[in-house]
Design a protein around this motif. Structure first.
Motif, PDB file in Angstrom:
ATOM      1  N   ARG A   1     -11.123  -5.659  18.922  1.00 24.43           N
ATOM      2  CA  ARG A   1     -11.722  -6.958  18.624  1.00 24.43           C
ATOM      3  C   ARG A   1     -10.702  -7.884  17.966  1.00 24.43           C
ATOM      4  N   LEU A   2     -10.808  -9.167  18.244  1.00 23.19           N
ATOM      5  CA  LEU A   2      -9.942 -10.163  17.623  1.00 23.19           C
ATOM      6  C   LEU A   2     -10.600 -10.715  16.366  1.00 23.19           C
ATOM      7  N   PHE A   3      -9.767 -11.056  15.370  1.00 23.52           N
ATOM      8  CA  PHE A   3     -10.247 -11.596  14.098  1.00 23.52           C
ATOM      9  C   PHE A   3      -9.562 -12.921  13.808  1.00 23.52           C
ATOM     10  N   ALA A   4     -10.189 -13.725  12.964  1.00 26.84           N
ATOM     11  CA  ALA A   4      -9.652 -15.044  12.617  1.00 26.84           C
ATOM     12  C   ALA A   4      -8.396 -14.945  11.765  1.00 26.84           C
ATOM     13  N   THR A   5      -8.267 -13.877  10.965  1.00 23.68           N
ATOM     14  CA  THR A   5      -7.085 -13.710  10.124  1.00 23.68           C
ATOM     15  C   THR A   5      -6.496 -12.322  10.334  1.00 23.68           C
TER      16      THR A   5
ATOM     17  N   GLU B   1      -5.468 -10.482   7.927  1.00 20.97           N
ATOM     18  CA  GLU B   1      -6.027  -9.633   6.872  1.00 20.97           C
ATOM     19  C   GLU B   1      -7.334  -8.979   7.324  1.00 20.97           C
ATOM     20  N   GLN B   2      -8.175  -9.731   8.029  1.00 19.89           N
ATOM     21  CA  GLN B   2      -9.421  -9.163   8.567  1.00 19.89           C
ATOM     22  C   GLN B   2      -9.123  -8.097   9.618  1.00 19.89           C
ATOM     23  N   ALA B   3      -8.135  -8.345  10.446  1.00 23.35           N
ATOM     24  CA  ALA B   3      -7.763  -7.383  11.477  1.00 23.35           C
ATOM     25  C   ALA B   3      -7.269  -6.080  10.853  1.00 23.35           C
ATOM     26  N   ILE B   4      -6.470  -6.177   9.792  1.00 24.69           N
ATOM     27  CA  ILE B   4      -5.967  -4.988   9.100  1.00 24.69           C
ATOM     28  C   ILE B   4      -7.116  -4.231   8.448  1.00 24.69           C
ATOM     29  N   ALA B   5      -8.016  -4.937   7.778  1.00 26.97           N
ATOM     30  CA  ALA B   5      -9.153  -4.281   7.130  1.00 26.97           C
ATOM     31  C   ALA B   5     -10.010  -3.540   8.154  1.00 26.97           C
ATOM     32  N   SER B   6     -10.241  -4.137   9.311  1.00 28.11           N
ATOM     33  CA  SER B   6     -11.018  -3.488  10.364  1.00 28.11           C
ATOM     34  C   SER B   6     -10.297  -2.253  10.887  1.00 28.11           C
ATOM     35  N   PHE B   7      -9.009  -2.375  11.117  1.00 26.91           N
ATOM     36  CA  PHE B   7      -8.214  -1.241  11.604  1.00 26.91           C
ATOM     37  C   PHE B   7      -8.269  -0.093  10.602  1.00 26.91           C
ATOM     38  N   ASP B   8      -8.071  -0.414   9.319  1.00 23.97           N
ATOM     39  CA  ASP B   8      -8.122   0.615   8.276  1.00 23.97           C
ATOM     40  C   ASP B   8      -9.483   1.281   8.209  1.00 23.97           C
ATOM     41  N   ALA B   9     -10.552   0.520   8.367  1.00 26.35           N
ATOM     42  CA  ALA B   9     -11.903   1.081   8.342  1.00 26.35           C
ATOM     43  C   ALA B   9     -12.112   2.037   9.513  1.00 26.35           C
ATOM     44  N   ASP B  10     -11.552   1.717  10.656  1.00 26.28           N
ATOM     45  CA  ASP B  10     -11.720   2.555  11.854  1.00 26.28           C
ATOM     46  C   ASP B  10     -10.786   3.757  11.880  1.00 26.28           C
ATOM     47  N   PHE B  11      -9.598   3.618  11.282  1.00 28.50           N
ATOM     48  CA  PHE B  11      -8.573   4.659  11.403  1.00 28.50           C
ATOM     49  C   PHE B  11      -8.002   5.075  10.054  1.00 28.50           C
ATOM     50  N   ASN B  12      -8.824   5.108   9.029  1.00 23.38           N
ATOM     51  CA  ASN B  12      -8.350   5.476   7.695  1.00 23.38           C
ATOM     52  C   ASN B  12      -7.801   6.887   7.714  1.00 23.38           C
TER      53      ASN B  12
END
Length: 92
Positions: A73-77, A79-90
């Motif tokens: 998924r694409l994010f506006a920032t 920082e949001q993209a990193i937070a999403s990635f970390d949540a999915d692949f912590n």
């Protein structure tokens, strides 16, 4: 025929202490469509050059195999993209 999609790859680095870091391999989908993190690579001291080459090779293989905006998924920032990635692949 639609215009080709353009991508701007860039890295964001986060230090994880004195001997470890993570490199987020980010992509901006142009023009202004958003950001995504394609992968995150952990690096430890002493740095292994062959490991870094492997990270780079895998980045380009993933990019060529599937469009970034299809992969995640694409994010506006970024920082949001990193937070999403970390949540999915912590991995911690």
């Amino acid at each position: 025929m639609s215009d080709p999609v353009l991508y701007r790859p860039f890295d964001i680095v986060q230090r994880l202490g004195t001997e470890k870091a993570v490199i987020y391999r980010c992509i901006e989908v142009l023009p202004g469509r958003g950001f995504m993190v394609q992968s995150a690579d952990r690096v430890w001291l002493p740095v292994d050059r062959e490991m870094l080459r492997g990270h780079e090779q895998r980045f380009w293989e993933l990019l060529c195999e599937e469009a970034p905006e299809v992969r995640r998924r694409l994010f506006a920032t970024v920082e949001q993209a990193i937070a999403s990635f970390d949540a999915d692949f912590n991995e911690d």
